[in-house]
Design a protein around this motif. Structure first.
Motif, PDB file in Angstrom:
ATOM      1  N   LYS A  74      10.360   9.691 -16.448  1.00 36.06           N
ATOM      2  CA  LYS A  74      11.486   8.644 -16.165  1.00 36.06           C
ATOM      3  C   LYS A  74      11.795   8.573 -14.801  1.00 36.06           C
ATOM      4  O   LYS A  74      12.333   7.516 -14.374  1.00 36.06           O
ATOM      5  N   SER A  75      11.833   9.670 -14.016  1.00 36.90           N
ATOM      6  CA  SER A  75      12.089   9.530 -12.638  1.00 36.90           C
ATOM      7  C   SER A  75      11.670  11.014 -12.130  1.00 36.90           C
ATOM      8  O   SER A  75      11.646  12.040 -12.746  1.00 36.90           O
ATOM      9  N   PRO A  76      10.849  11.050 -10.775  1.00 34.39           N
ATOM     10  CA  PRO A  76      10.319  12.287 -10.193  1.00 34.39           C
ATOM     11  C   PRO A  76      11.469  13.311  -9.991  1.00 34.39           C
ATOM     12  O   PRO A  76      11.102  14.412  -9.785  1.00 34.39           O
ATOM     13  N   PHE A  77      12.777  12.607  -9.985  1.00 35.14           N
ATOM     14  CA  PHE A  77      13.892  13.565  -9.737  1.00 35.14           C
ATOM     15  C   PHE A  77      13.888  15.003 -10.588  1.00 35.14           C
ATOM     16  O   PHE A  77      14.219  15.998 -10.245  1.00 35.14           O
ATOM     17  N   PHE A  78      13.732  14.629 -11.877  1.00 39.03           N
ATOM     18  CA  PHE A  78      13.701  15.765 -12.829  1.00 39.03           C
ATOM     19  C   PHE A  78      13.009  16.832 -12.866  1.00 39.03           C
ATOM     20  O   PHE A  78      13.228  18.008 -12.776  1.00 39.03           O
ATOM     21  N   GLY A  79      11.743  16.423 -12.641  1.00 37.87           N
ATOM     22  CA  GLY A  79      10.480  17.375 -12.160  1.00 37.87           C
ATOM     23  C   GLY A  79      10.634  18.272 -11.153  1.00 37.87           C
ATOM     24  O   GLY A  79      10.549  19.511 -11.077  1.00 37.87           O
ATOM     25  N   GLN A  80      10.941  17.306 -10.225  1.00 39.86           N
ATOM     26  CA  GLN A  80      11.239  18.157  -8.794  1.00 39.86           C
ATOM     27  C   GLN A  80      12.421  19.251  -8.998  1.00 39.86           C
ATOM     28  O   GLN A  80      12.529  20.435  -8.465  1.00 39.86           O
ATOM     29  N   PHE A  81      13.611  18.779  -9.638  1.00 41.37           N
ATOM     30  CA  PHE A  81      14.976  19.524  -9.713  1.00 41.37           C
ATOM     31  C   PHE A  81      14.644  20.920 -10.302  1.00 41.37           C
ATOM     32  O   PHE A  81      15.072  21.887 -10.110  1.00 41.37           O
ATOM     33  N   THR A  82      13.938  20.396 -11.638  1.00 40.44           N
ATOM     34  CA  THR A  82      13.475  21.583 -12.553  1.00 40.44           C
ATOM     35  C   THR A  82      12.959  22.681 -11.887  1.00 40.44           C
ATOM     36  O   THR A  82      13.026  23.775 -11.895  1.00 40.44           O
ATOM     37  N   ARG A  83      11.616  22.020 -11.111  1.00 41.93           N
ATOM     38  CA  ARG A  83      10.776  23.423 -10.537  1.00 41.93           C
ATOM     39  C   ARG A  83      11.603  24.115  -9.529  1.00 41.93           C
ATOM     40  O   ARG A  83      11.506  25.524  -9.476  1.00 41.93           O
ATOM     41  N   ALA A  84      12.533  23.554  -8.650  1.00 43.03           N
ATOM     42  CA  ALA A  84      13.276  24.009  -7.731  1.00 43.03           C
ATOM     43  C   ALA A  84      14.260  25.203  -8.102  1.00 43.03           C
ATOM     44  O   ALA A  84      14.466  26.233  -7.866  1.00 43.03           O
ATOM     45  N   THR A 249      16.061   3.468  -8.974  1.00 36.94           N
ATOM     46  CA  THR A 249      15.251   4.704  -8.853  1.00 36.94           C
ATOM     47  C   THR A 249      14.196   4.227  -8.012  1.00 36.94           C
ATOM     48  O   THR A 249      13.603   3.196  -8.363  1.00 36.94           O
ATOM     49  N   ASP A 250      13.362   5.308  -7.459  1.00 31.13           N
ATOM     50  CA  ASP A 250      12.136   5.026  -6.849  1.00 31.13           C
ATOM     51  C   ASP A 250      11.014   4.498  -7.777  1.00 31.13           C
ATOM     52  O   ASP A 250      10.470   3.664  -7.558  1.00 31.13           O
ATOM     53  N   ASP A 251      10.880   5.062  -8.976  1.00 34.02           N
ATOM     54  CA  ASP A 251      10.039   4.677  -9.899  1.00 34.02           C
ATOM     55  C   ASP A 251      10.387   3.137 -10.364  1.00 34.02           C
ATOM     56  O   ASP A 251       9.405   2.423 -10.359  1.00 34.02           O
ATOM     57  N   ALA A 272      11.557  -7.992  -0.117  1.00 34.57           N
ATOM     58  CA  ALA A 272      11.692  -6.695   0.381  1.00 34.57           C
ATOM     59  C   ALA A 272      12.096  -5.861  -0.777  1.00 34.57           C
ATOM     60  O   ALA A 272      13.029  -6.246  -1.574  1.00 34.57           O
ATOM     61  N   VAL A 273      11.765  -4.484  -0.484  1.00 34.87           N
ATOM     62  CA  VAL A 273      12.228  -3.672  -1.596  1.00 34.87           C
ATOM     63  C   VAL A 273      12.735  -2.340  -1.340  1.00 34.87           C
ATOM     64  O   VAL A 273      12.160  -1.760  -0.291  1.00 34.87           O
ATOM     65  N   ALA A 274      13.677  -1.841  -1.958  1.00 39.09           N
ATOM     66  CA  ALA A 274      14.248  -0.364  -1.584  1.00 39.09           C
ATOM     67  C   ALA A 274      14.460   0.375  -2.879  1.00 39.09           C
ATOM     68  O   ALA A 274      14.938  -0.442  -3.995  1.00 39.09           O
ATOM     69  N   GLY A 275      14.442   1.661  -2.857  1.00 39.28           N
ATOM     70  CA  GLY A 275      14.617   2.426  -3.925  1.00 39.28           C
ATOM     71  C   GLY A 275      15.673   3.347  -3.644  1.00 39.28           C
ATOM     72  O   GLY A 275      16.281   3.531  -2.772  1.00 39.28           O
ATOM     73  N   PHE A 276      15.572   4.591  -4.685  1.00 35.06           N
ATOM     74  CA  PHE A 276      16.609   5.399  -4.665  1.00 35.06           C
ATOM     75  C   PHE A 276      16.112   6.849  -5.459  1.00 35.06           C
ATOM     76  O   PHE A 276      15.638   6.567  -6.655  1.00 35.06           O
ATOM     77  N   ASP A 277      16.042   7.786  -4.542  1.00 37.77           N
ATOM     78  CA  ASP A 277      15.432   9.154  -4.913  1.00 37.77           C
ATOM     79  C   ASP A 277      15.132   9.935  -3.829  1.00 37.77           C
ATOM     80  O   ASP A 277      15.496  11.271  -3.683  1.00 37.77           O
ATOM     81  N   GLY A 278      14.152   9.512  -3.108  1.00 36.81           N
ATOM     82  CA  GLY A 278      13.335  10.218  -2.153  1.00 36.81           C
ATOM     83  C   GLY A 278      12.273  10.895  -2.785  1.00 36.81           C
ATOM     84  O   GLY A 278      11.893  12.031  -2.414  1.00 36.81           O
ATOM     85  N   ALA A 279      11.752  10.235  -3.741  1.00 30.81           N
ATOM     86  CA  ALA A 279      10.631  10.859  -4.345  1.00 30.81           C
ATOM     87  C   ALA A 279       9.366  11.018  -3.436  1.00 30.81           C
ATOM     88  O   ALA A 279       9.146  10.235  -2.509  1.00 30.81           O
ATOM     89  N   THR A 285       2.992   4.563  -1.157  1.00 25.96           N
ATOM     90  CA  THR A 285       2.758   3.347  -1.634  1.00 25.96           C
ATOM     91  C   THR A 285       2.283   2.348  -0.611  1.00 25.96           C
ATOM     92  O   THR A 285       2.311   2.862   0.696  1.00 25.96           O
ATOM     93  N   VAL A 286       1.879   1.431  -0.800  1.00 27.32           N
ATOM     94  CA  VAL A 286       1.414   0.216   0.199  1.00 27.32           C
ATOM     95  C   VAL A 286       2.084  -0.945   0.059  1.00 27.32           C
ATOM     96  O   VAL A 286       1.861  -1.527  -0.876  1.00 27.32           O
ATOM     97  N   PRO A 287       3.097  -1.389   1.285  1.00 28.85           N
ATOM     98  CA  PRO A 287       3.596  -0.550   1.934  1.00 28.85           C
ATOM     99  C   PRO A 287       4.389   0.633   1.435  1.00 28.85           C
ATOM    100  O   PRO A 287       4.815   0.775   0.449  1.00 28.85           O
ATOM    101  N   GLY A 288       4.968   1.700   2.423  1.00 24.14           N
ATOM    102  CA  GLY A 288       5.679   2.670   2.012  1.00 24.14           C
ATOM    103  C   GLY A 288       6.858   2.275   1.625  1.00 24.14           C
ATOM    104  O   GLY A 288       7.507   1.279   2.146  1.00 24.14           O
ATOM    105  N   LEU A 289       7.555   3.054   0.797  1.00 24.01           N
ATOM    106  CA  LEU A 289       8.824   2.573   0.040  1.00 24.01           C
ATOM    107  C   LEU A 289      10.168   3.216   0.920  1.00 24.01           C
ATOM    108  O   LEU A 289      10.262   4.414   1.066  1.00 24.01           O
TER     109      LEU A 289
END
Length: 341
Positions: A74-84, A249-251, A272-279, A285-289
């Motif tokens: 659902k969000s890369p936040f969880f996987g990255q946080f769990t690993r750290a 979220t970025d996803d 234009a598009v902007a997200g939230f998380d910093g995944a 992505t193309v263009p970068g997010l």
């Protein structure tokens, strides 16, 4: 069976020094003595008795981590946080038991109950609410909550979600946009609601939209790629479609970019598009997010160290709010950074 005394004799130290090396404390050991002890442990094949260690210390040297989505689906936040979090726990001598609540409150409560039955030394709850009754039962148990409201006897860590939503929306306004849609997850999820507050505040300050029109610019969906795609389709298919989208979220933002492409809209020329998380995926992505980047690794380290401090030193609960930062890329109309190294 090889004992701690055998290791001490071979290393030329006392059994207490062997214990300090194996348990990483509580007293410091010189580097030379540490190397001798580790070499003796390796040579003799010594394995500490975990049960006896737990009985002596009254700890199990385990941490329970419950996430609303530990897979990162659902969000890369969880996987990255769990690993750290797991990395820091390992360095401090703790193992991590992981539970995925799948956004089911009953399942979350079940994991809390099961982990406590296994005598974990503390809990990290990632966007996982617990009932008032369960929170009361956990009084005296070290608990750190992430991105969720918490009772006073829990430590709480979060990013400044409202300020992040405000920053993202202000940046889109600076690009000349006045009709900015919010690709939202469920608004009753604390971070999603706070990011909406920041989005709304920025639009109010800019005089971009009257209150009566803001509801038409919000669409709720799942916190996932698919949810962002479906939600953005609804917003961008309207005759008075937004000229920019801020996603919770970025996803979701990546899903929104695909929805724009399927509708024949170019990012950022048409929307234009902007997200939230910093995944990490946001850079590819193309263009970068363009995104609001959370200090995920720093938050995970702080959460684990806070929990260990509460376990080992009975440290008082703390509340810490982390700042997020704007990372600009091509999806909002900013120059596209090059990834070639």
């Amino acid at each position: 069976m090889v004992t701690r005394n055998d290791v001490a004799r071979l290393a030329g130290t006392s059994p207490a020094v062997v214990s300090y090396v194996i348990n990483n404390g509580p007293k410091p050991v010189s580097e030379a003595a540490r190397k001798r002890v580790l070499a003796a442990v390796e040579q003799l094949g010594y394995r500490p008795n975990a049960v006896a260690r737990s009985l002596r210390s009254r700890r199990t040297w385990t941490i329970g981590l419950i996430a609303s989505d530990s897979t990162g689906g659902k969000s890369p936040f969880f996987g990255q946080f769990t690993r750290a979090c797991e990395e820091v726990a390992w360095q401090r001598g703790y193992s991590v038991l992981l539970g995925n609540s799948a956004e089911d409150p009953e399942r979350a409560e079940g994991y809390v109950r099961r982990f406590m039955e296994r005598r974990v030394d503390g809990l990290v709850l990632m966007r996982v609410p617990v009932s008032v009754e369960r929170a009361a039962e956990l009084r005296g148990v070290p608990v750190v909550t992430i991105d969720h409201e918490a009772p006073a006897h829990f430590s709480r860590l979060a990013v400044d979600d409202e300020e992040g939503g405000y920053q993202a929306t202000r940046h889109l306004i600076a690009h000349g946009h006045r009709r900015i849609g919010y690709v939202a997850g469920p608004l009753d999820v604390t971070p999603v609601g706070l990011r909406a507050d920041g989005w709304r505040r920025a639009l109010h300050e800019a005089g971009a939209q009257p209150d009566a029109d803001l509801g038409a610019l919000v669409a709720e969906g799942e916190l996932s790629l698919e949810g962002g795609y479906d939600t953005a389709l609804r917003l961008l298919s309207r005759p008075d479609r937004p000229t920019a989208l801020f996603a919770s979220t970025d996803d979701q933002a990546i899903g929104a970019m695909r929805a724009a492409a399927d509708l024949g809209l170019r990012v950022p020329d048409d929307v234009a598009v902007a997200g939230f998380d910093g995944a990490r995926e946001a850079a590819y992505t193309v263009p970068g997010l363009t995104t609001i980047s959370q200090p995920i690794d720093e938050m995970a380290r702080h959460a684990t160290e806070t929990l260990v401090g509460a376990i080992e030193e009975a440290a008082e609960p703390v509340t810490k709010i982390f700042s997020a930062s704007l990372v600009t890329r091509g999806s909002c109309g900013c120059p596209e950074p090059h990834l070639i190294r």
